[in-house]
Design a protein around this motif. Structure first.
Motif, PDB file in Angstrom:
ATOM      1  N   GLU A  88       0.815  -1.196   0.000  1.00 51.15           N
ATOM      2  CA  GLU A  88       0.000   0.000   0.000  1.00 51.15           C
ATOM      3  C   GLU A  88       0.856   1.255   0.000  1.00 51.15           C
ATOM      4  O   GLU A  88       1.957   1.283   0.558  1.00 51.15           O
ATOM      5  CB  GLU A  88      -0.931   0.026   1.217  1.00 51.15           C
ATOM      6  N   PHE A  89       0.313   2.308  -0.632  1.00 50.01           N
ATOM      7  CA  PHE A  89       0.954   3.620  -0.673  1.00 50.01           C
ATOM      8  C   PHE A  89      -0.097   4.685  -0.384  1.00 50.01           C
ATOM      9  O   PHE A  89      -1.292   4.477  -0.612  1.00 50.01           O
ATOM     10  CB  PHE A  89       1.576   3.874  -2.049  1.00 50.01           C
ATOM     11  N   GLU A  90       0.358   5.817   0.095  1.00 50.16           N
ATOM     12  CA  GLU A  90      -0.556   6.901   0.435  1.00 50.16           C
ATOM     13  C   GLU A  90      -1.066   7.624  -0.805  1.00 50.16           C
ATOM     14  O   GLU A  90      -2.125   8.262  -0.765  1.00 50.16           O
ATOM     15  CB  GLU A  90       0.134   7.912   1.364  1.00 50.16           C
ATOM     16  N   SER A  91      -0.313   7.565  -1.911  1.00 51.99           N
ATOM     17  CA  SER A  91      -0.710   8.287  -3.125  1.00 51.99           C
ATOM     18  C   SER A  91      -0.082   7.626  -4.342  1.00 51.99           C
ATOM     19  O   SER A  91       0.804   6.771  -4.226  1.00 51.99           O
ATOM     20  CB  SER A  91      -0.263   9.752  -3.050  1.00 51.99           C
ATOM     21  N   GLU A  92      -0.537   8.038  -5.528  1.00 57.56           N
ATOM     22  CA  GLU A  92       0.050   7.537  -6.767  1.00 57.56           C
ATOM     23  C   GLU A  92       1.511   7.962  -6.871  1.00 57.56           C
ATOM     24  O   GLU A  92       2.381   7.186  -7.286  1.00 57.56           O
ATOM     25  CB  GLU A  92      -0.722   8.062  -7.981  1.00 57.56           C
ATOM     26  N   ASP A  93       1.802   9.225  -6.501  1.00 56.11           N
ATOM     27  CA  ASP A  93       3.176   9.717  -6.566  1.00 56.11           C
ATOM     28  C   ASP A  93       4.099   8.893  -5.682  1.00 56.11           C
ATOM     29  O   ASP A  93       5.251   8.623  -6.051  1.00 56.11           O
ATOM     30  CB  ASP A  93       3.234  11.190  -6.156  1.00 56.11           C
ATOM     31  N   ALA A  94       3.603   8.495  -4.511  1.00 59.15           N
ATOM     32  CA  ALA A  94       4.417   7.678  -3.609  1.00 59.15           C
ATOM     33  C   ALA A  94       4.720   6.327  -4.237  1.00 59.15           C
ATOM     34  O   ALA A  94       5.843   5.817  -4.142  1.00 59.15           O
ATOM     35  CB  ALA A  94       3.699   7.494  -2.276  1.00 59.15           C
ATOM     36  N   ALA A  95       3.727   5.732  -4.908  1.00 51.21           N
ATOM     37  CA  ALA A  95       3.936   4.447  -5.579  1.00 51.21           C
ATOM     38  C   ALA A  95       4.934   4.584  -6.720  1.00 51.21           C
ATOM     39  O   ALA A  95       5.831   3.750  -6.894  1.00 51.21           O
ATOM     40  CB  ALA A  95       2.604   3.914  -6.100  1.00 51.21           C
ATOM     41  N   ARG A  96       4.805   5.660  -7.503  1.00 55.34           N
ATOM     42  CA  ARG A  96       5.721   5.872  -8.627  1.00 55.34           C
ATOM     43  C   ARG A  96       7.141   6.106  -8.133  1.00 55.34           C
ATOM     44  O   ARG A  96       8.106   5.592  -8.715  1.00 55.34           O
ATOM     45  CB  ARG A  96       5.227   7.048  -9.466  1.00 55.34           C
ATOM     46  N   SER A  97       7.279   6.892  -7.071  1.00 60.48           N
ATOM     47  CA  SER A  97       8.614   7.167  -6.528  1.00 60.48           C
ATOM     48  C   SER A  97       9.263   5.891  -6.007  1.00 60.48           C
ATOM     49  O   SER A  97      10.458   5.649  -6.219  1.00 60.48           O
ATOM     50  CB  SER A  97       8.524   8.210  -5.409  1.00 60.48           C
ATOM     51  N   PHE A  98       8.468   5.062  -5.331  1.00 60.38           N
ATOM     52  CA  PHE A  98       8.994   3.807  -4.800  1.00 60.38           C
ATOM     53  C   PHE A  98       9.488   2.909  -5.924  1.00 60.38           C
ATOM     54  O   PHE A  98      10.583   2.349  -5.861  1.00 60.38           O
ATOM     55  CB  PHE A  98       7.913   3.085  -3.992  1.00 60.38           C
ATOM     56  N   TYR A  99       8.680   2.756  -6.962  1.00 58.24           N
ATOM     57  CA  TYR A  99       9.066   1.860  -8.062  1.00 58.24           C
ATOM     58  C   TYR A  99      10.273   2.418  -8.821  1.00 58.24           C
ATOM     59  O   TYR A  99      11.141   1.665  -9.266  1.00 58.24           O
ATOM     60  CB  TYR A  99       7.882   1.673  -9.012  1.00 58.24           C
ATOM     61  N   ALA A 100      10.356   3.738  -8.955  1.00 60.81           N
ATOM     62  CA  ALA A 100      11.498   4.348  -9.633  1.00 60.81           C
ATOM     63  C   ALA A 100      12.784   4.126  -8.835  1.00 60.81           C
ATOM     64  O   ALA A 100      13.840   3.834  -9.411  1.00 60.81           O
ATOM     65  CB  ALA A 100      11.249   5.847  -9.839  1.00 60.81           C
ATOM     66  N   GLU A 101      12.696   4.234  -7.503  1.00 57.76           N
ATOM     67  CA  GLU A 101      13.865   3.993  -6.663  1.00 57.76           C
ATOM     68  C   GLU A 101      14.263   2.515  -6.705  1.00 57.76           C
ATOM     69  O   GLU A 101      15.445   2.181  -6.740  1.00 57.76           O
ATOM     70  CB  GLU A 101      13.562   4.433  -5.227  1.00 57.76           C
TER      71      GLU A 101
END
Length: 207
Positions: free
Chosen positions: A33-46
């Motif tokens: 789970e993520f708090e937002s779409e941006d958080a999910a995108r940032s996680f996957y990019a990292e």
């Protein structure tokens, strides 16, 4: 259900390449789970930066009511295949190498009723080597692309320098010509003044 099979507006993909955050990054998993779409995108990019590939931000599904994003698919930038452009390029031109290799590595995140974003699909395996570089991780194709971009920029800067050099030389030549012309005019004026002074002195003696 696959994002491509769901109804809603779909957008074209773009690539995102970010540096590693330096910390330990865990692996995505279904149900994460993520708090937002941006958080999910940032996680996957990292995660991609740590593992060694570049993220392509792919399709999204939007709400037909207010246009909000309801789901987003991210994947490796080597997903899919580039169309064959042999006929358009002509017989004498070689097609540029494609970065697409049909890689299936992907992640799908959807927004739940609670407002959180949840991973509903995660494909880990890549069908190409993952390459470590001095500044992080990327694929060989991305390195070649960056080198090509830098080479083109260097050539452009060299052309600009050559143009500025020509303009500077032309400016200095104009100044030199104007200086010579001005010197010649001054010399004429000096000679005229001397001639007038000589005539004045002759008239003074005759008196």
């Amino acid at each position: 259900m696959d994002l491509e099979k769901e109804s809603g507006a779909m957008e074209s993909s773009v690539e995102v390449d970010v540096g590693s955050s330096g910390g330990q990054i865990s692996e995505p998993y279904v149900g994460m789970e993520f708090e937002s779409e941006d958080a999910a995108r940032s996680f996957y990019a990292e995660y991609a930066s740590r593992v060694g590939f570049v993220v392509r931000v792919m399709q999204r599904r939007r709400s037909g009511i207010d246009g909000r994003t309801l789901a987003r698919r991210l994947g490796c930038n080597k997903q899919g295949f580039s169309p064959n452009q042999k006929g358009a390029l002509g017989p004498e031109k070689k097609p540029r190498p494609s970065a697409r290799e049909g890689c299936n590595a992907t992640i799908l995140v959807k927004m739940e009723k609670s407002g959180k974003w949840v991973v509903t699909r995660f494909v880990k395996e890549h069908n190409h080597p993952l390459v470590v570089t001095a500044n992080g991780f990327s694929t060989e194709g991305d390195k070649d692309k960056k080198i090509e971009e830098l080479t083109m920029e260097l050539e452009r800067q060299e052309q600009l320098c050559a143009t500025y050099r020509e303009k500077l030389l032309s400016f200095m030549k104009n100044i030199e010509d104007e200086t010579e012309e001005l010197s010649a005019k001054i010399q004429v004026i000096v000679e005229n003044v001397r001639r007038v002074e000589s005539q004045v002195q002759k008239h003074s003696r005759h008196r």
